[in-house]
Design an enzyme around this catalytic site. Structure first.
Site, PDB file in Angstrom:
ATOM      1  N   HIS A   2       5.413  -4.732 -22.480  1.00 53.38           N
ATOM      2  CA  HIS A   2       5.332  -4.203 -21.161  1.00 53.38           C
ATOM      3  C   HIS A   2       6.161  -5.138 -20.300  1.00 53.38           C
ATOM      4  O   HIS A   2       5.489  -6.052 -19.651  1.00 53.38           O
ATOM      5  CB  HIS A   2       3.677  -3.926 -20.640  1.00 53.38           C
ATOM      6  CG  HIS A   2       4.082  -3.291 -19.432  1.00 53.38           C
ATOM      7  ND1 HIS A   2       2.942  -2.500 -18.769  1.00 53.38           N
ATOM      8  CD2 HIS A   2       5.029  -3.189 -18.367  1.00 53.38           C
ATOM      9  CE1 HIS A   2       3.132  -1.852 -17.515  1.00 53.38           C
ATOM     10  NE2 HIS A   2       4.486  -2.517 -17.211  1.00 53.38           N
TER      11      HIS A   2
ATOM     12  N   HIS B 150      10.031  -5.003 -17.815  1.00 51.55           N
ATOM     13  CA  HIS B 150      11.235  -4.360 -17.388  1.00 51.55           C
ATOM     14  C   HIS B 150      12.388  -5.078 -17.421  1.00 51.55           C
ATOM     15  O   HIS B 150      12.416  -6.279 -16.754  1.00 51.55           O
ATOM     16  CB  HIS B 150      10.834  -3.781 -16.150  1.00 51.55           C
ATOM     17  CG  HIS B 150       9.858  -2.827 -16.141  1.00 51.55           C
ATOM     18  ND1 HIS B 150       9.687  -1.252 -16.089  1.00 51.55           N
ATOM     19  CD2 HIS B 150       8.363  -3.051 -16.101  1.00 51.55           C
ATOM     20  CE1 HIS B 150       8.514  -0.962 -16.020  1.00 51.55           C
ATOM     21  NE2 HIS B 150       7.672  -1.769 -15.940  1.00 51.55           N
TER      22      HIS B 150
ATOM     23  N   HIS C 138       3.628   4.575 -18.009  1.00 52.56           N
ATOM     24  CA  HIS C 138       2.677   4.022 -16.899  1.00 52.56           C
ATOM     25  C   HIS C 138       1.697   5.006 -16.527  1.00 52.56           C
ATOM     26  O   HIS C 138       2.224   6.027 -16.064  1.00 52.56           O
ATOM     27  CB  HIS C 138       3.773   3.337 -15.744  1.00 52.56           C
ATOM     28  CG  HIS C 138       4.433   2.298 -15.955  1.00 52.56           C
ATOM     29  ND1 HIS C 138       5.176   2.217 -17.328  1.00 52.56           N
ATOM     30  CD2 HIS C 138       4.508   1.051 -15.533  1.00 52.56           C
ATOM     31  CE1 HIS C 138       5.648   1.024 -17.021  1.00 52.56           C
ATOM     32  NE2 HIS C 138       5.414   0.281 -15.931  1.00 52.56           N
TER      33      HIS C 138
ATOM     34  N   GLU D  90      -2.124   2.539 -12.642  1.00 49.97           N
ATOM     35  CA  GLU D  90      -1.597   1.437 -12.184  1.00 49.97           C
ATOM     36  C   GLU D  90      -2.120   1.530 -10.454  1.00 49.97           C
ATOM     37  O   GLU D  90      -3.205   0.885 -10.313  1.00 49.97           O
ATOM     38  CB  GLU D  90      -0.062   1.062 -12.287  1.00 49.97           C
ATOM     39  CG  GLU D  90       0.182  -0.208 -11.728  1.00 49.97           C
ATOM     40  CD  GLU D  90       1.663  -0.528 -11.525  1.00 49.97           C
ATOM     41  OE1 GLU D  90       2.670   0.600 -11.717  1.00 49.97           O
ATOM     42  OE2 GLU D  90       2.238  -1.621 -11.239  1.00 49.97           O
TER      43      GLU D  90
ATOM     44  N   ASP E   6       5.511  -7.536 -17.280  1.00 51.42           N
ATOM     45  CA  ASP E   6       5.756  -6.417 -16.233  1.00 51.42           C
ATOM     46  C   ASP E   6       7.254  -6.620 -15.588  1.00 51.42           C
ATOM     47  O   ASP E   6       8.200  -6.489 -16.189  1.00 51.42           O
ATOM     48  CB  ASP E   6       4.674  -6.119 -15.466  1.00 51.42           C
ATOM     49  CG  ASP E   6       4.911  -4.836 -14.597  1.00 51.42           C
ATOM     50  OD1 ASP E   6       5.806  -3.908 -15.286  1.00 51.42           O
ATOM     51  OD2 ASP E   6       4.044  -4.550 -13.650  1.00 51.42           O
TER      52      ASP E   6
HETATM   53  N1  HPA Z   1       5.461  -0.021 -12.231  1.00 55.56           N
HETATM   54  C1  HPA Z   1       6.135   1.099 -12.015  1.00 55.56           C
HETATM   55  N2  HPA Z   1       7.336   1.027 -12.334  1.00 55.56           N
HETATM   56  C2  HPA Z   1       7.988  -0.122 -12.349  1.00 55.56           C
HETATM   57  C3  HPA Z   1       7.197  -1.361 -12.495  1.00 55.56           C
HETATM   58  C4  HPA Z   1       5.912  -1.339 -12.314  1.00 55.56           C
HETATM   59  O1  HPA Z   1       5.040  -2.460 -12.237  1.00 55.56           O
HETATM   60  N3  HPA Z   1       8.330  -2.141 -12.524  1.00 55.56           N
HETATM   61  C5  HPA Z   1       9.409  -1.525 -12.720  1.00 55.56           C
HETATM   62  N4  HPA Z   1       9.214  -0.354 -12.667  1.00 55.56           N
HETATM   63 ZN    ZN Z   2       5.375  -1.566 -15.832  1.00 53.41          ZN
END
Ligand code: HPA
Ligand code: ZN
Length: 350
Positions: free
Chosen positions: A29, A31, A209, A212, A290
């Site tokens: 995880h 990006h 996702h 969150e 992340d």
């Molecule tokens: N959450 C959702 N979308 C995202 C994130 C995240 O932490 N980072 C980059 N895109």
């Molecule tokens: Zn993420």
């Protein structure tokens, strides 16, 4: 070439001075655009003559104070706009792989957001030309294997996601699956059922996702509506006891990002982070970074922070590392090879 797992290297990982030894781990995880360090953003802006609206690095750094997911995404997309050429994407990926390898990462399944680039006129071919070069040479250059997971931006039209799927197929050697990211609340997974069905038909893995900032119901619809094989974040699942029971029973992998959760105020303080409760509940959790350039650290920095705040044991850290490989999309033989390396590094019989 198999990644090196010699005792010398284990010693180097132990020698980071933080008292928490790094174990071989799969990063599941992260990006790619979230690994853009401010220094590289400034350098690429200069190289491409696309000035940022900040007077310099100090002023830019002031912008890294977030109140929620959206406040972060605003800066993330703004800085992503410095990426324009194949070299930019390759430089970004190589910089990430070097940092990740130094923190124990031996395999990375890296999210990338093509719509963040195509929507501003950078073609998918440009993105994939740069990533292709970097991902194909990652093992040789950095000692880790790398695959990409293309994320659909959930705050954009689902029809765009559906149109993107067939365009990914020429890059199947690099792209292992699809995911779902960006602003979550008000954008339930079921909007993307068709895009995910197309991806499944194409033989791509599916993650999403969910939970969150969004409610536990989004975790359920990611599983049932999208066929998600892993849930990214999923921390709000703990609000629903029957969902927790299901996640435990089905051993659904949850990729948890502690520094992100604190930086985006999903969790007030690291000491309140639910990771230990998730482990205690028997969930298949692993720890990830992340957007490490934005949230204060890469994979092992996250493990260290959560170890300190929650008092994780060496055994729990070993479980997290093992879970990362179990939850990966590596072939079974590769998983077993990495699990042996975790056991060797953790000091127990393989
Ligand atoms: N959450 C959702 N979308 C995202 C994130 C995240 O932490 N980072 C980059 N895109
Ligand atoms: Zn993420």
């Amino acid at each position: 070439m198999a990644p090196p797992y010699g005792p010398d290297e284990r010693g180097a990982l132990d020698g980071q001075g933080d008292g928490v030894p790094a174990l071989p781990t799969a990063e599941l995880h992260v990006h790619l655009e979230g690994t853009l360090e401010p220094e590289l953003a400034v350098a690429l802006a200069a190289r491409n003559r696309t000035p940022l609206r900040y007077a310099g690095l100090d002023e830019l750094r002031q912008a890294y104070a977030f109140s929620d997911l959206q406040s972060f995404l605003d800066l993330y997309y703004e800085l992503s706009a410095v990426l324009r050429t194949p070299e930019d994407f390759a430089d970004l990926a190589h910089a990430y792989f070097a940092r990740a390898a130094a923190q124990g990462v031996r395999h990375a399944e890296v999210f990338v957001d093509p719509q963040a680039h195509t929507s501003r006129g950078v073609p998918l071919e440009v993105v994939m030309a740069g990533l292709g070069e970097a991902f194909r040479t990652a093992e040789q250059r950095h000692g880790l294997t790398a695959r990409a997971i293309v994320c659909f931006l959930r705050d954009r039209d689902p029809a765009e996601a559906e149109a993107l799927v067939p365009q990914l197929l020429p890059y199947r050697d690099v792209i292992v699956g699809v995911g779902l990211d960006s602003a979550e609340v008000g954008r339930p997974p079921e909007l993307f059922e068709r895009a995910y069905a197309l991806a499944a038909d194409a033989g791509l893995h599916r993650v999403a996702h969910a939970g969150e900032e969004g409610p536990p119901a989004y975790v359920e619809s990611a599983l049932d509506g999208l066929g998600a094989e892993r849930i990214d974040h999923g921390i709000r699942s703990l609000e629903d006891a029957s969902l927790v029971a299901r996640l435990r029973e089905e051993q659904v992998p949850l990729t948890v990002c502690p520094l992100s959760n604190v930086a985006l105020r999903c969790v007030d303080r690291m000491a309140d982070h639910p990771l230990r409760r998730m482990l205690d509940a028997g969930l298949l959790v692993s720890v990830h970074s992340d957007d490490p350039a934005y949230f204060g650290g890469y994979l092992h920095d996250n493990v260290t922070a959560v170890t300190r705040a929650l008092g994780l044991t060496a055994g729990q850290r070993r479980t997290l590392a093992e879970n990362s490989f179990r939850a990966s999309f590596l072939p079974e033989a590769e998983k077993q090879r990495h699990l042996k390396a975790v056991a060797a590094a953790a000091g127990a019989p393989a």
